[in-house]
Scaffold this motif. Structure first.
Motif, PDB file in Angstrom:
ATOM      1  N   ASN A 678      -8.048 -12.389 -24.089  1.00 61.74           N
ATOM      2  CA  ASN A 678      -9.473 -12.032 -24.048  1.00 61.74           C
ATOM      3  C   ASN A 678     -10.260 -12.738 -25.151  1.00 61.74           C
ATOM      4  O   ASN A 678     -11.248 -12.212 -25.658  1.00 61.74           O
ATOM      5  CB  ASN A 678      -9.655 -10.517 -24.137  1.00 61.74           C
ATOM      6  N   SER A 679      -9.826 -13.948 -25.487  1.00 59.46           N
ATOM      7  CA  SER A 679     -10.550 -14.747 -26.471  1.00 59.46           C
ATOM      8  C   SER A 679     -11.840 -15.292 -25.861  1.00 59.46           C
ATOM      9  O   SER A 679     -11.973 -15.390 -24.633  1.00 59.46           O
ATOM     10  CB  SER A 679      -9.675 -15.919 -26.930  1.00 59.46           C
ATOM     11  N   PRO A 680     -12.808 -15.678 -26.694  1.00 60.95           N
ATOM     12  CA  PRO A 680     -14.036 -16.285 -26.152  1.00 60.95           C
ATOM     13  C   PRO A 680     -13.768 -17.517 -25.306  1.00 60.95           C
ATOM     14  O   PRO A 680     -14.461 -17.759 -24.312  1.00 60.95           O
ATOM     15  CB  PRO A 680     -14.834 -16.621 -27.416  1.00 60.95           C
ATOM     16  N   THR A 681     -12.752 -18.300 -25.678  1.00 56.94           N
ATOM     17  CA  THR A 681     -12.446 -19.507 -24.908  1.00 56.94           C
ATOM     18  C   THR A 681     -12.000 -19.163 -23.498  1.00 56.94           C
ATOM     19  O   THR A 681     -12.471 -19.757 -22.516  1.00 56.94           O
ATOM     20  CB  THR A 681     -11.359 -20.328 -25.617  1.00 56.94           C
ATOM     21  N   SER A 682     -11.101 -18.188 -23.354  1.00 58.09           N
ATOM     22  CA  SER A 682     -10.634 -17.798 -22.024  1.00 58.09           C
ATOM     23  C   SER A 682     -11.762 -17.206 -21.205  1.00 58.09           C
ATOM     24  O   SER A 682     -11.885 -17.482 -20.001  1.00 58.09           O
ATOM     25  CB  SER A 682      -9.492 -16.784 -22.143  1.00 58.09           C
ATOM     26  N   ARG A 683     -12.594 -16.414 -21.831  1.00 53.53           N
ATOM     27  CA  ARG A 683     -13.706 -15.816 -21.102  1.00 53.53           C
ATOM     28  C   ARG A 683     -14.693 -16.878 -20.632  1.00 53.53           C
ATOM     29  O   ARG A 683     -15.243 -16.802 -19.522  1.00 53.53           O
ATOM     30  CB  ARG A 683     -14.389 -14.765 -21.971  1.00 53.53           C
ATOM     31  N   ALA A 684     -14.934 -17.878 -21.460  1.00 49.55           N
ATOM     32  CA  ALA A 684     -15.833 -18.964 -21.057  1.00 49.55           C
ATOM     33  C   ALA A 684     -15.253 -19.758 -19.899  1.00 49.55           C
ATOM     34  O   ALA A 684     -15.958 -20.075 -18.929  1.00 49.55           O
ATOM     35  CB  ALA A 684     -16.100 -19.880 -22.249  1.00 49.55           C
ATOM     36  N   LEU A 685     -13.971 -20.090 -19.965  1.00 50.57           N
ATOM     37  CA  LEU A 685     -13.344 -20.866 -18.897  1.00 50.57           C
ATOM     38  C   LEU A 685     -13.357 -20.109 -17.582  1.00 50.57           C
ATOM     39  O   LEU A 685     -13.614 -20.697 -16.519  1.00 50.57           O
ATOM     40  CB  LEU A 685     -11.902 -21.218 -19.292  1.00 50.57           C
ATOM     41  N   MET A 686     -13.104 -18.807 -17.630  1.00 45.88           N
ATOM     42  CA  MET A 686     -13.101 -18.016 -16.406  1.00 45.88           C
ATOM     43  C   MET A 686     -14.503 -17.967 -15.778  1.00 45.88           C
ATOM     44  O   MET A 686     -14.654 -18.069 -14.559  1.00 45.88           O
ATOM     45  CB  MET A 686     -12.610 -16.604 -16.708  1.00 45.88           C
ATOM     46  N   GLN A 687     -15.537 -17.821 -16.605  1.00 47.80           N
ATOM     47  CA  GLN A 687     -16.898 -17.788 -16.067  1.00 47.80           C
ATOM     48  C   GLN A 687     -17.304 -19.141 -15.492  1.00 47.80           C
ATOM     49  O   GLN A 687     -17.955 -19.209 -14.447  1.00 47.80           O
ATOM     50  CB  GLN A 687     -17.875 -17.355 -17.156  1.00 47.80           C
ATOM     51  N   ALA A 712     -16.788 -14.181  -1.657  1.00 47.69           N
ATOM     52  CA  ALA A 712     -17.403 -14.411  -2.965  1.00 47.69           C
ATOM     53  C   ALA A 712     -16.333 -14.564  -4.035  1.00 47.69           C
ATOM     54  O   ALA A 712     -15.211 -14.059  -3.897  1.00 47.69           O
ATOM     55  CB  ALA A 712     -18.331 -13.248  -3.335  1.00 47.69           C
ATOM     56  N   VAL A 713     -16.713 -15.252  -5.103  1.00 45.64           N
ATOM     57  CA  VAL A 713     -15.892 -15.345  -6.313  1.00 45.64           C
ATOM     58  C   VAL A 713     -16.704 -14.700  -7.430  1.00 45.64           C
ATOM     59  O   VAL A 713     -17.830 -15.117  -7.696  1.00 45.64           O
ATOM     60  CB  VAL A 713     -15.553 -16.803  -6.672  1.00 45.64           C
ATOM     61  N   ARG A 714     -16.153 -13.699  -8.080  1.00 43.81           N
ATOM     62  CA  ARG A 714     -16.883 -12.956  -9.100  1.00 43.81           C
ATOM     63  C   ARG A 714     -16.076 -12.857 -10.393  1.00 43.81           C
ATOM     64  O   ARG A 714     -14.855 -12.709 -10.370  1.00 43.81           O
ATOM     65  CB  ARG A 714     -17.229 -11.553  -8.609  1.00 43.81           C
ATOM     66  N   TYR A 715     -16.810 -12.926 -11.493  1.00 40.35           N
ATOM     67  CA  TYR A 715     -16.233 -12.753 -12.825  1.00 40.35           C
ATOM     68  C   TYR A 715     -16.492 -11.336 -13.289  1.00 40.35           C
ATOM     69  O   TYR A 715     -17.600 -10.812 -13.148  1.00 40.35           O
ATOM     70  CB  TYR A 715     -16.855 -13.746 -13.809  1.00 40.35           C
ATOM     71  N   ARG A 716     -15.477 -10.692 -13.838  1.00 37.73           N
ATOM     72  CA  ARG A 716     -15.621  -9.357 -14.380  1.00 37.73           C
ATOM     73  C   ARG A 716     -14.797  -9.243 -15.667  1.00 37.73           C
ATOM     74  O   ARG A 716     -13.900 -10.044 -15.917  1.00 37.73           O
ATOM     75  CB  ARG A 716     -15.134  -8.282 -13.383  1.00 37.73           C
ATOM     76  N   GLU A 717     -15.118  -8.233 -16.464  1.00 37.68           N
ATOM     77  CA  GLU A 717     -14.345  -7.940 -17.673  1.00 37.68           C
ATOM     78  C   GLU A 717     -13.957  -6.477 -17.676  1.00 37.68           C
ATOM     79  O   GLU A 717     -14.710  -5.616 -17.223  1.00 37.68           O
ATOM     80  CB  GLU A 717     -15.151  -8.253 -18.939  1.00 37.68           C
ATOM     81  N   THR A 718     -12.764  -6.177 -18.224  1.00 37.23           N
ATOM     82  CA  THR A 718     -12.364  -4.800 -18.413  1.00 37.23           C
ATOM     83  C   THR A 718     -13.134  -4.227 -19.605  1.00 37.23           C
ATOM     84  O   THR A 718     -13.871  -4.939 -20.295  1.00 37.23           O
ATOM     85  CB  THR A 718     -10.855  -4.697 -18.690  1.00 37.23           C
ATOM     86  N   SER A 719     -12.959  -2.939 -19.853  1.00 31.70           N
ATOM     87  CA  SER A 719     -13.629  -2.320 -20.997  1.00 31.70           C
ATOM     88  C   SER A 719     -13.180  -2.929 -22.313  1.00 31.70           C
ATOM     89  O   SER A 719     -13.864  -2.819 -23.329  1.00 31.70           O
ATOM     90  CB  SER A 719     -13.374  -0.812 -21.000  1.00 31.70           C
ATOM     91  N   ASP A 720     -12.013  -3.590 -22.316  1.00 27.19           N
ATOM     92  CA  ASP A 720     -11.521  -4.270 -23.514  1.00 27.19           C
ATOM     93  C   ASP A 720     -12.002  -5.709 -23.615  1.00 27.19           C
ATOM     94  O   ASP A 720     -11.630  -6.416 -24.549  1.00 27.19           O
ATOM     95  CB  ASP A 720      -9.980  -4.275 -23.531  1.00 27.19           C
ATOM     96  N   GLY A 721     -12.790  -6.155 -22.648  1.00 30.62           N
ATOM     97  CA  GLY A 721     -13.262  -7.532 -22.668  1.00 30.62           C
ATOM     98  C   GLY A 721     -12.285  -8.524 -22.084  1.00 30.62           C
ATOM     99  O   GLY A 721     -12.423  -9.736 -22.291  1.00 30.62           O
ATOM    100  N   TRP A 722     -11.262  -8.055 -21.348  1.00 30.21           N
ATOM    101  CA  TRP A 722     -10.289  -8.973 -20.753  1.00 30.21           C
ATOM    102  C   TRP A 722     -10.910  -9.608 -19.519  1.00 30.21           C
ATOM    103  O   TRP A 722     -11.387  -8.915 -18.627  1.00 30.21           O
ATOM    104  CB  TRP A 722      -9.010  -8.236 -20.378  1.00 30.21           C
TER     105      TRP A 722
END
Length: 840
Positions: A678-687, A712-722
């Motif tokens: 759940n690093s910023p890099t992984s979150r950016a790549l997924m989005q 559809a393809v959708r980006y989501r995060e868990t409550s932990d930001g994963w």
């Protein structure tokens, strides 16, 4: 042109301004300058909706909404609009309501002018090609069949049984193959006539919210609106005369539930009081006071003393031809439905009591509403502006407050109340709504039922507090074996804030939070009416509270919220919520299922600031720790939440396949992909990957292969930001095996190529994401994000790390990420929903 009205809205971020103009054509424009906004919101609304349709073509307005995106004069190809919005890193949608239709966009600010032009082009100059219309009718049909599993559709059909059969609201207006089965040329002509009749300057509104200066926004809106010119006199429909008839039938009580073999609904009660039509400005102001009193926690406390209650909400709605006071109660599944007469009678008695005090209460100040949602508020404004030309509002210069109160009191009598009750199921006999199969039956409203003794709303006791000048950045002023306390920093404001978090062992976070929200219903309402906003949260690190507002009342609010913390959670586990389309329910799994367990140490973590002093924060946190010691934080008495159907039954392309319980007659598949961390890099790549894949995925599976109406393809995060991605498709006819293979075929054929961007395109996509990821737009979002950052990484400005991670990304990193996904090197799983036997 009307005189411009500058305002400094109290419910918008600091420095905001807004101005409204009415152009000579009748079009209304509204500009909202929010300096902290990272994105621009654009809304185009038309004052015409599904109650304006010709009587013999129900669903025509909904079909027209779909047809707007099938090509326009300047951009004739279907999908052009969606592709352009996707290229900018934006998002769009549209909505058809009773008397309004709107298209809304969220874009990077630099694309505002182009976005306005394209939005107006599709709205005012749709191509309306017959071949595409015929195809879209089938999409409407598939959507209608999918909606059969959505309780909201059945609620609407049950509610219509309380309306006059002569009013258009009595009919179903979603549309389907049968209702739109006219000759395609005739259907195209009907669409053209409806568009020409209603999509006119005097019914058009444009709203823009963004960081641009107010004057620049007004120029952009005016220039865009001036491009629209009337083309002769419009054709006339007789529908508006029918809409002006009385909506409500005689008072009654309708019980309803979905058709057999559909998921059970949450028990609920809705009470409606029709108000004078048209309503006067004084009556509306007094009605808003009444709504505020019903939402102050007193009624919730009264009802919860005897009956479990998940939610209570009073509303005042004024539409084109009528106004209504409504009171909605969401009940516990354990509620004895035979006691509902008591609930109804208690609500009616409370409304009657408040109605008798209306003239006196009308001079009281209405508590501030929560800050505006920057995404939803512009849509609400645009719809209201579009309806101004046709909304009936009585004007009486001689009407006094007493006159207005007396008139409302007569309309708010118990014998003028209508009741709609949702029940999980009931025994025969029942009636059936022919077009949807909704089951309903009528009950008799009987006077004289027991009324519960009234209770006061929870009181936030004020304590005198020390006020200090806070530091610019948070300082760790306590760090011992039991408490870590930061003080100061945070967004600038005149209020105090106080956040407290504590570790708990792993548990079903979603079920636990739902129970906690239920337990604090009256408290949260009372706090809001007393100038405090209370938020509850939880994740795998533990639970937390956040209170903002009057510094003298925060501790009392936090103590009472801790007292309502659920000592055990015995809710029945359920993966899929019962509302919304099946595809949306699948996407909700991406947020609700935990991805990891990151436990903090045994400390209580806290952050306070604003007008709350450091010494008071220290002493108050020590007192809160004493309260926490009374909670069973070990959860040892609560068994882990297990879902028998979570076990993978097979695997497909290396990812396990998990079967879901039947919730609909449709088939659906979702490929869930988890980020490596759940690093910023992984979150950016997924989005970025979601931005690259979404439009092509929708065009391939929906438009070209016609597998279903949702793809559809959708980006989501868990409550932990994963971070997670969901590749979802819903179909009324294809087998789940075929849907899975279609998703895989898309990834094999296009997954890597779409992620391999040239430097110009990559920079544009990264800039768009940078706009989304900037500093928070509102004070509340800044507090929440800062608090989560402190709990996770001791970083109170996590958006800074996100910007750095995004700036360091290169196009090859994204391309490799696409290869990792297609090659099966990222963790994931399939979610299957099938109402059919597997294909041979």
């Amino acid at each position: 042109m009307n005189v411009m009205k500058d305002q400094m809205p109290r419910l918008l971020p600091s420095g905001s301004r807004m101005a409204e103009h009415q152009l000579t054509s009748g079009t209304r424009i509204l500009a909202i300058e929010v300096p902290s906004a990272r994105q621009v919101r654009l809304v185009c609304a038309i004052g015409a909706g599904y109650l304006d349709e010709p009587e013999d073509l129900p669903g025509l307005a909904h079909l027209l909404e779909h047809a707007l995106f099938l090509g326009s004069s300047c951009h004739p190809e279907p999908g052009d609009f969606a592709a352009w919005v996707g290229d900018q890193g934006g998002r769009y949608n549209a909505h058809t309501d009773e008397y309004s239709t709107d298209v809304h966009l969220t874009l990077p600010p630099r694309t505002a002018q182009a976005g306005l032009e394209r939005m107006l082009d599709i709205t005012l100059h749709p191509s309306l090609r017959e071949t595409l219309i015929a195809r879209e009718v089938e999409v409407i049909e598939a959507e209608f069949q999918a909606r059969m599993a959505d309780p909201e559709l059945h609620r609407q059909r049950a509610l219509s049984q309380l309306f006059q059969a002569s009013h258009p609201a009595f009919d179903c207006h979603h549309g389907n193959r049968q209702s739109l089965e006219a000759d395609i040329s005739a259907l195209r002509s009907a669409l053209h006539d409806f568009h020409t009749c209603h999509y006119r300057a005097e019914r058009l509104s444009l709203v823009m919210l963004g960081p641009q200066p107010l004057e620049q926004q007004l120029e952009l809106l005016t220039a865009a609106a001036d491009r629209f010119r009337e083309d002769g006199s419009p054709p006339l429909f007789a529908r508006e005369q029918r809409s002006a008839s009385t909506r409500w039938a005689q008072p009654g009580w309708i019980q309803w539930c979905p058709p057999e073999n559909q998921p059970l609904v949450q028990p609920a009660l809705e009470l409606f009081w029709p108000l004078p039509a048209p309503i006067t400005a004084e009556q509306q102001r007094i009605g808003e006071q009444l709504v505020s009193a019903l939402n102050d926690g007193s009624l919730a406390a009264t009802l919860q003393a005897k009956h479990p209650l998940w939610d209570l909400k009073a509303r005042l709605t004024a539409c084109v031809t009528s106004a209504t006071l409504s009171l909605s109660l969401t009940l516990d599944s354990e509620t004895d439905l035979n006691d509902n007469k008591t609930l109804i009678a208690t609500c009616q008695a409370r409304v009657k009591q408040l109605a008798s005090q209306l003239a006196e209460a009308s001079t009281a100040a209405i508590p501030d509403a929560p800050p505006h949602d920057l995404d939803e508020w512009p849509k609400t404004l645009a719809r209201g502006l579009a309806l101004k030309a046709r909304t009936r509002m009585a004007h009486s210069e001689s009407e006094t407050l007493e006159d207005a109160a007396d008139e409302l009191t007569r309309w708010l009598a118990p014998d003028n109340c209508r009741v709609l009750e949702a029940v999980p199921t009931f025994e025969s006999p029942w009636n059936t709504v022919s077009d949807t199969g909704t089951r309903f039956r009528r009950r008799t409203l009987v006077a004289g039922a027991r009324v519960l003794a009234s209770r006061s709303s929870p009181l936030l006791v004020a304590h005198e507090v020390q006020r200090d000048t806070p530091s610019v950045t948070p300082k760790l002023i306590v760090d011992d074996e039991t408490l870590g306390l930061w003080w100061g920093g945070g967004p600038v404001g005149k209020e105090a804030f106080w956040c407290v978090g504590w570790p708990t062992t792993e548990h079903d976070v979603q079920a636990h939070l739902r129970r906690w929200h239920r337990n604090t219903l009256a408290l949260r309402q009372a706090a809001s009416s007393q100038g405090v906003v209370l938020e509850l949260g939880g994740d795998t690190r533990g639970d937390w509270l956040m209170a903002t507002g009057d510094a003298e009342r925060l501790e009392s609010c936090l103590v009472q919220a801790l007292g309502a913390w659920p000592h055990q959670t015995n809710l029945s586990p359920s993966l899929l919520t019962c509302r919304g389309l099946l595809a949306q329910r699948l996407l909700n799994l991406l947020e609700s299922l935990p991805a990891s367990c990151e436990m903090n140490d045994s400390k209580v973590r806290a952050w306070a600031g604003g007008t709350l002093g450091a010494a008071e924060a220290k002493a108050g946190c020590r007192r809160l720790i004493t309260e926490l010691k009374n909670l069973p934080l070990s959860w040892q008495s609560v068994p882990p939440c297990e879902y028998s159907y979570l076990t993978a039954t097979a695997s497909h392309r290396g990812w396990p396949v998990r079967q879901l319980p039947i919730q609909s007659s449709d088939q659906a598949v979702m490929l869930q992909i988890d980020g490596p961390d759940n690093s910023p890099t992984s979150r950016a790549l997924m989005q970025l990957l979601a931005q690259c894949h979404d439009v092509a995925f929708q065009q391939t599976l929906r438009q070209h292969q016609r597998l279903g109406y949702v793809a559809a393809v959708r980006y989501r995060e868990t409550s932990d930001g994963w971070p997670r991605l969901g590749y979802v498709v819903q179909s009324p006819h294809a087998f789940v095996e075929a849907l899975r293979e279609a998703v895989n075929a898309f990834l094999r054929a296009q997954g890597v190529a779409l992620a391999h961007l040239d430097s110009t395109t990559f920079d544009k996509q990264r800039t768009a994401l940078k706009t989304k990821w900037g500093a928070p737009e509102t004070r509340n979002s800044a507090l929440v994000r800062a608090w989560k950052g402190l709990r996770k990484d001791r970083d109170w400005e996590p958006w800074g790390a996100e910007q750095q991670a995004l700036a360091s990304l290169e196009s090859e990193t994204l391309a490799q990420f696409g290869r990792d996904l297609v090659g099966g090197r990222l963790a994931g799983q399939w979610w299957d929903h099938s109402a059919r036997a597997s294909t041979p």
